[in-house]
Design a protein around this motif. Structure first.
Motif, PDB file in Angstrom:
ATOM      1  N   UNK A  70      33.007  49.423  45.618  1.00  0.00           N
ATOM      2  CA  UNK A  70      33.562  49.488  46.967  1.00  0.00           C
ATOM      3  C   UNK A  70      34.671  48.455  47.077  1.00  0.00           C
ATOM      4  N   UNK A  71      35.843  48.913  47.459  1.00  0.00           N
ATOM      5  CA  UNK A  71      37.005  48.046  47.615  1.00  0.00           C
ATOM      6  C   UNK A  71      37.101  47.679  49.095  1.00  0.00           C
ATOM      7  N   UNK A  72      36.965  46.393  49.369  1.00  0.00           N
ATOM      8  CA  UNK A  72      37.000  45.921  50.757  1.00  0.00           C
ATOM      9  C   UNK A  72      38.369  45.393  51.150  1.00  0.00           C
ATOM     10  N   UNK A  73      39.169  45.032  50.149  1.00  0.00           N
ATOM     11  CA  UNK A  73      40.495  44.506  50.456  1.00  0.00           C
ATOM     12  C   UNK A  73      41.478  44.986  49.406  1.00  0.00           C
ATOM     13  N   UNK A  74      42.570  45.562  49.888  1.00  0.00           N
ATOM     14  CA  UNK A  74      43.670  45.987  49.037  1.00  0.00           C
ATOM     15  C   UNK A  74      44.908  45.927  49.904  1.00  0.00           C
ATOM     16  N   UNK A  75      45.797  45.021  49.580  1.00  0.00           N
ATOM     17  CA  UNK A  75      46.975  44.796  50.413  1.00  0.00           C
ATOM     18  C   UNK A  75      48.119  45.761  50.131  1.00  0.00           C
ATOM     19  N   UNK A  76      47.962  46.634  49.123  1.00  0.00           N
ATOM     20  CA  UNK A  76      49.029  47.560  48.795  1.00  0.00           C
ATOM     21  C   UNK A  76      48.944  48.817  49.652  1.00  0.00           C
ATOM     22  N   UNK A  77      50.096  49.227  50.180  1.00  0.00           N
ATOM     23  CA  UNK A  77      50.145  50.490  50.919  1.00  0.00           C
ATOM     24  C   UNK A  77      49.945  51.630  49.920  1.00  0.00           C
ATOM     25  N   UNK A  78      49.272  52.674  50.261  1.00  0.00           N
ATOM     26  CA  UNK A  78      48.614  53.008  51.509  1.00  0.00           C
ATOM     27  C   UNK A  78      47.153  52.575  51.536  1.00  0.00           C
ATOM     28  N   UNK A  79      46.699  51.866  50.506  1.00  0.00           N
ATOM     29  CA  UNK A  79      45.286  51.526  50.385  1.00  0.00           C
ATOM     30  C   UNK A  79      44.798  50.596  51.480  1.00  0.00           C
ATOM     31  N   UNK A  80      45.664  49.734  51.979  1.00  0.00           N
ATOM     32  CA  UNK A  80      45.242  48.774  52.995  1.00  0.00           C
ATOM     33  C   UNK A  80      44.704  49.476  54.243  1.00  0.00           C
ATOM     34  N   UNK A  81      45.207  50.669  54.536  1.00  0.00           N
ATOM     35  CA  UNK A  81      44.725  51.413  55.694  1.00  0.00           C
ATOM     36  C   UNK A  81      43.458  52.202  55.424  1.00  0.00           C
ATOM     37  N   UNK A  82      42.987  52.192  54.196  1.00  0.00           N
ATOM     38  CA  UNK A  82      41.797  52.974  53.832  1.00  0.00           C
ATOM     39  C   UNK A  82      40.555  52.121  53.592  1.00  0.00           C
TER      40      UNK A  82
END
Length: 131
Positions: A70-82
């Motif tokens: 489970x990814x709780x933090x990803x600052x790269x778009x578009x992942x940050x919104x997911x």
């Protein structure tokens, strides 16, 4: 594909059939005509016997969960919104392993070996629980 395109590779002359099929709700893999083994990600040669006698084949869409996180933090778009999202590796029924995203299932509810079915989000294959 997202507007910025970071989460999906671009289609080229070789991978265009894969992405067109995915846009139509079909998952394609490649199968070697010499050794008979399937592989994914799509390549122009067989990674098992190095033959160039490979062809597109429609996959069944069935898979089992191999591993996930489970990814709780990803600052790269578009992942940050997911976030949070579940990054996963699945074993396709045809044999190959595929990196993907697990949807409709929280990471804490995932179980190794659980039955999955392909789903599509904006022309990208993802997997959800189901046999």
């Amino acid at each position: 594909m997202s507007a910025d395109g970071f989460d999906v590779p671009g289609a080229d002359g070789f991978t265009r059939p894969y992405w067109e099929a995915a846009a139509a709700g079909r998952l394609l893999i490649r199968r070697c005509r010499d050794c008979g083994r399937a592989h994914h990600y799509p390549r122009e040669f067989c990674p098992h016997c190095w033959s160039v006698e490979v062809a597109w084949e429609e996959a069944s869409g069935r898979a089992t969960l191999y591993t996930w996180s489970t990814v709780h933090r990803n600052d790269l778009a578009p992942f940050s919104g997911r976030t949070p999202y579940v990054a996963a590796v699945v074993d396709l029924a045809e044999g190959p392993r595929m990196m993907t995203e697990l949807v409709a299932c929280a990471g804490e509810d995932a179980v190794a070996g659980m039955a999955l079915r392909v789903a599509f989000r904006d022309g990208t294959p993802v997997f959800a629980p189901g046999g």
